[in-house]
Design an enzyme around this catalytic site. Structure first.
Site, PDB file in Angstrom:
ATOM      1  N   TRP A 131      -2.606  -2.922  -1.599  1.00  0.00           N
ATOM      2  CA  TRP A 131      -2.245  -4.343  -1.635  1.00  0.00           C
ATOM      3  C   TRP A 131      -3.137  -4.971  -0.573  1.00  0.00           C
ATOM      4  CZ3 TRP A 131      -0.390  -8.027   1.792  1.00  0.00           C
ATOM      5  CH2 TRP A 131       0.100  -9.201   1.221  1.00  0.00           C
ATOM      6  N   ASN A 173      -2.053   2.146   5.380  1.00  0.00           N
ATOM      7  CA  ASN A 173      -1.162   1.040   5.026  1.00  0.00           C
ATOM      8  C   ASN A 173      -0.918   0.266   6.307  1.00  0.00           C
ATOM      9  OD1 ASN A 173       0.946  -0.621   4.240  1.00  0.00           O
ATOM     10  ND2 ASN A 173       2.483   0.995   4.366  1.00  0.00           N
ATOM     11  N   GLY A 174      -1.133  -1.056   6.290  1.00  0.00           N
ATOM     12  CA  GLY A 174      -0.896  -1.851   7.496  1.00  0.00           C
ATOM     13  C   GLY A 174      -2.113  -2.682   7.842  1.00  0.00           C
ATOM     14  N   LYS A 209      12.627 -16.915  -8.037  1.00  0.00           N
ATOM     15  CA  LYS A 209      12.391 -16.034  -9.193  1.00  0.00           C
ATOM     16  C   LYS A 209      11.371 -16.659 -10.134  1.00  0.00           C
ATOM     17  CE  LYS A 209      13.707 -12.999  -8.031  1.00  0.00           C
ATOM     18  NZ  LYS A 209      14.560 -12.563  -6.949  1.00  0.00           N
ATOM     19  N   ARG A 234       4.266  -0.465  -4.616  1.00  0.00           N
ATOM     20  CA  ARG A 234       3.902  -0.896  -3.269  1.00  0.00           C
ATOM     21  C   ARG A 234       2.589  -1.660  -3.226  1.00  0.00           C
ATOM     22  NH1 ARG A 234       6.897   2.375   0.601  1.00  0.00           N
ATOM     23  NH2 ARG A 234       5.595   1.464   2.185  1.00  0.00           N
ATOM     24  N   LYS A 282       6.359  -4.630  -3.932  1.00  0.00           N
ATOM     25  CA  LYS A 282       7.808  -4.489  -3.785  1.00  0.00           C
ATOM     26  C   LYS A 282       8.226  -4.348  -2.333  1.00  0.00           C
ATOM     27  CE  LYS A 282      11.957  -3.846  -5.439  1.00  0.00           C
ATOM     28  NZ  LYS A 282      12.628  -5.103  -5.813  1.00  0.00           N
ATOM     29  N   GLU A 318       7.787 -16.525  -8.552  1.00  0.00           N
ATOM     30  CA  GLU A 318       7.117 -15.224  -8.435  1.00  0.00           C
ATOM     31  C   GLU A 318       6.819 -14.582  -9.783  1.00  0.00           C
ATOM     32  OE1 GLU A 318      10.886 -12.488  -6.899  1.00  0.00           O
ATOM     33  OE2 GLU A 318       8.896 -11.909  -6.276  1.00  0.00           O
ATOM     34  N   GLU A 335      17.286 -19.119  -4.759  1.00  0.00           N
ATOM     35  CA  GLU A 335      16.955 -17.842  -5.383  1.00  0.00           C
ATOM     36  C   GLU A 335      16.376 -18.053  -6.790  1.00  0.00           C
ATOM     37  OE1 GLU A 335      16.451 -14.969  -4.454  1.00  0.00           O
ATOM     38  OE2 GLU A 335      16.689 -13.671  -6.188  1.00  0.00           O
ATOM     39  N   CYS A 350       0.829  -1.186   0.000  1.00  0.00           N
ATOM     40  CA  CYS A 350       0.000   0.000   0.000  1.00  0.00           C
ATOM     41  C   CYS A 350       0.872   1.247   0.000  1.00  0.00           C
ATOM     42  CB  CYS A 350      -0.952   0.089   1.190  1.00  0.00           C
ATOM     43  SG  CYS A 350      -2.106  -1.262   1.290  1.00  0.00           S
ATOM     44  N   HIS A 363      16.248 -38.064  -0.041  1.00  0.00           N
ATOM     45  CA  HIS A 363      15.545 -38.143   1.245  1.00  0.00           C
ATOM     46  C   HIS A 363      14.075 -37.743   1.100  1.00  0.00           C
ATOM     47  CE1 HIS A 363      19.321 -39.003   3.132  1.00  0.00           C
ATOM     48  NE2 HIS A 363      19.856 -37.962   2.499  1.00  0.00           N
TER      49      HIS A 363
HETATM   50  O1  M6R Z   1      13.081  -5.087   0.639  1.00  0.00           O
HETATM   51  P1  M6R Z   1      13.529  -6.412   1.147  1.00  0.00           P
HETATM   52  O2  M6R Z   1      14.855  -6.827   0.597  1.00  0.00           O
HETATM   53  O3  M6R Z   1      13.545  -6.480   2.659  1.00  0.00           O
HETATM   54  O4  M6R Z   1      12.456  -7.445   0.651  1.00  0.00           O
HETATM   55  C1  M6R Z   1      12.503  -8.778   1.047  1.00  0.00           C
HETATM   56  C2  M6R Z   1      11.612  -9.635   0.176  1.00  0.00           C
HETATM   57  O5  M6R Z   1      10.291  -9.222   0.278  1.00  0.00           O
HETATM   58  C3  M6R Z   1      12.024  -9.602  -1.301  1.00  0.00           C
HETATM   59  O6  M6R Z   1      13.347  -9.966  -1.465  1.00  0.00           O
HETATM   60  C4  M6R Z   1      11.132 -10.555  -2.129  1.00  0.00           C
HETATM   61  O7  M6R Z   1      11.365 -11.868  -1.755  1.00  0.00           O
HETATM   62  C5  M6R Z   1      11.378 -10.324  -3.618  1.00  0.00           C
HETATM   63  N1  M6R Z   1      10.131 -10.069  -4.292  1.00  0.00           N
HETATM   64  C6  M6R Z   1      12.013 -11.484  -4.287  1.00  0.00           C
HETATM   65  O8  M6R Z   1      12.267 -11.226  -5.631  1.00  0.00           O
END
Ligand code: M6R
Length: 606
Positions: A74, A98-99, A482, A27, A601, A485, A478, A2, A501
């Site tokens: 959001w 926001n929150g 990617k 956001r 983000k 998401e 990682e 948000c 396992h």
């Molecule tokens: O702003 P931050 O680095 O604290 O954010 C952490 C995660 O929310 C962020 O890395 C998220 O996992 C990304 N969307 C991954 O690509």
């Protein structure tokens, strides 16, 4: 999570609010709205979906009023639709939030018993009715104080009032909020990024504070209502590139920028003439630190995991890592000689901030590795190591991941050398290798065609796996994150040695599996694990580094080779094809790459 904007001015504010909302869209982007006050009437316009839908809304054209608030959402409470979009208004006030208000159900019952009628499914609406109720008997400031006292949870708020033609209230608990100062107008915003196009003069609200903003004057108060003096900070006016330029998406721009962002960061920390590392004003004596805890979320957590491997390889320090949302609620053993490192691109992630706050309250040594240096995490840490990679706009973190790993690696090398865990000549050689990293990343970025070709197999798959051992294991996690998401394909990152396992049962004919097997000390073991998945029908995409030696395995579906460097630095290069794989897989599906579904983000709610 948000975005909030508020403007009080002597001219109409709706188009400036819309401009800021466009910037804040990273956001949250499931709905957007704006409310202005004109001739004693609060007008509200809201739309489902992106800010562009709000702009197209005919009601927005000619919207009058020189005080107003705007919001991108959001969703937390209530589905993303127009009714649940912010602002939420009564005849008396209009609120953006926001929150999360954790006690909204109880408050709602109380307000209904007082005759208030609710329109939405949101927790935010209780704030509207609480202030409306208190304003019947109290002045503005006391109504705000009483309302804030009732709320449990974390929030940032922006509020306008029917009877206050020139005034916005901002309040913060947990979620960030900034005030900006302009010529004969002032602003409220979720972050400085939203305000930067209007001003570089900013103040931040601390936790629990609220402010009353008029066009020519701003007052700040603590949670008891006592006045607080605020410093006005001047943000740097370095032109930072917030535009996509010729790139189709921010994500691909940010991937391609990595040689430059790494070079910039190296310039900040490395003395290239003497092959040494400069970390100025490190506030602790080395004897005071015998162990390290690294904390982050998502991609930032993966860079913490990477750092654990490097710390253990290069120093004798004890290292633990933690996911912030777990750390903050566990019964932690706080140790005086432990250094707590918080990793966050945005510096605003709610869980990471709460973990930092917990450490600060226990008088621990806290250090943060952040991209946004004006962020809450940076401001509230004892020591900050910026990653210097410029604004990252794409929701999927790319250049910040490499930046976080780079800064952590630089810190580790420096500590290793100062503690004499690493011999001088090895230290110097590692710095020399580091100086070459941007060029190697640039060359690895050229491995393009093959990734584009293999990406359709991942796009069409039911699921996929990413395997790695040792230094490659965090990168496997990682890579899987990617792909999930961006391309919405189920992807599991796993230590290659763990397959037998349990997860081996998932492998079926044609399932795409990425195996990260650079020619490091783990190489023979990883190749054996790769053969085990090939034997069960997996379509293996092997990512290794260039070598004159052939890979001794049959039936590998495709191989991608990255450039060569020392073992410590290979993780940087292995990351590149995985970023591109996720990008092209999402592109093939036609998904919104910079704003994947359900995500935002900056994760400022827990
Ligand atoms: O702003 P931050 O680095 O604290 O954010 C952490 C995660 O929310 C962020 O890395 C998220 O996992 C990304 N969307 C991954 O690509």
């Amino acid at each position: 999570m948000c975005g909030i904007i508020g403007i009080t001015s002597s001219k109409p504010v709706s188009s400036a609010i819309i401009n800021s909302l466009r910037k804040l869209e990273y956001r949250g982007y499931d709905s957007a709205g704006i409310a202005t006050l004109s001739e004693g009437v609060i007008n509200e316009v809201k739309s489902e979906g992106r800010v562009e839908n709000l702009e197209k809304n005919s009601a927005i054209k000619g919207m009058l009023g020189s005080v107003g608030i705007g919001h991108v959402r959001w969703a937390t409470h209530g589905i993303p639709n127009t009714i649940n979009a912010h602002p939420h208004s009564s005849e008396t006030v209009s609120v953006v939030h926001n929150g999360i208000i954790e006690n909204s159900t109880i408050l709602k019952k109380y307000l209904i018993s007082k005759g208030h009628k609710f329109k939405s499914q949101t927790d935010t609406e209780v704030i509207v009715h609480l202030i409306t109720e208190y304003l019947k008997e109290h002045d503005l400031k006391n109504s705000i104080l009483k309302m804030l006292n009732q709320l449990h949870g974390s929030f940032a708020l922006g509020i306008i009032f029917k009877d206050q033609p020139d005034l916005i209230v901002g309040a913060r608990r947990g979620s960030p909020l900034a005030v900006g100062y302009g010529p004969n107008e002032n602003y409220l915003g979720s972050d400085s990024y939203a305000l930067k196009s209007m001003t570089n003069k900013i103040s931040y609200l601390n936790d629990g504070e609220f402010c009353i903003i008029k066009k020519d004057h701003v007052e700040f108060f603590d949670k008891e209502g006592s006045k607080v003096n605020k410093k006005v900070l001047e943000l740097s006016t370095d032109e930072q590139n917030y535009e996509k330029g010729d790139f189709k998406h921010f994500m691909v721009k940010e991937i391609e920028e990595q040689p430059t962002t790494l070079k910039n960061c190296i310039k900040e920390y490395i003395d290239t003439i003497n092959n040494d590392i400069n970390i100025y004003n490190f506030p602790w004596d080395l004897k005071e630190i015998s162990s390290i805890t690294l904390i982050g979320c998502g991609t930032a957590y993966h860079s913490c995991l990477m750092a654990k491997y490097w710390f253990e390889e290069l120093t004798k320090l004890d290292v633990t890592i933690d996911i912030a949302s777990e750390f903050r609620y566990r019964n932690n053993r706080f140790k005086k000689d432990n250094l707590y490192i918080f990793v966050s691109q945005s510096g605003e992630t709610a869980d990471t901030y709460a973990a930092l706050d917990l450490c600060n309250k226990n008088n621990m040594k806290t250090c943060s590795v952040v991209n946004v240096i004006e962020s809450s995490i940076a401001r509230d840490s004892n020591f900050v190591l910026p990653i210097h990679c410029g604004p990252e706009i794409g929701v999927a973190s790319t250049k910040a991941f490499l930046g976080q790993m780079l800064v952590l690696y630089i810190l580790i090398l420096k500590l290793a050398s100062l503690r004499k865990d690493l011999e001088k000549n090895k230290y110097v050689n590692k710095i020399k290798d580091l100086k070459l990293l941007p060029k190697l990343v640039a060359e690895t970025l050229l491995t393009e065609t093959k990734i584009q070709a293999v990406s359709s197999t991942f796009t069409d798959a039911k699921g996929s796996m990413f395997l790695g051992r040792g230094f490659s294991y965090p990168i496997a996690l990682e890579g899987a994150l990617k792909l999930k998401e961006l391309a919405y394909v189920h992807a599991e990152g796993y230590p290659a040695g763990e397959m037998k396992h349990g997860p081996l049962a998932l492998i079926e004919d044609g399932m795409p599996v990425v195996v990260l097997a650079p020619r490091d000390s783990y190489y023979p073991k990883t190749i054996s694990n790769m053969q085990e998945v090939i034997a069960r029908g997996a379509k293996v995409l092997l990512i290794t580094n260039k070598s004159k030696d052939e890979v001794l395995s049959e039936n590998i579906w495709e191989t991608i080779e990255v450039e060569n460097t020392n073992d410590d630095l290979l993780p940087f290069l292995l990351t590149i094809p995985l970023q591109k794989l996720a990008y092209y897989s999402a592109l093939k599906k036609g998904y919104d790459i910079d704003k994947p579904r359900n995500l935002a983000k900056s994760v400022t709610v827990e």
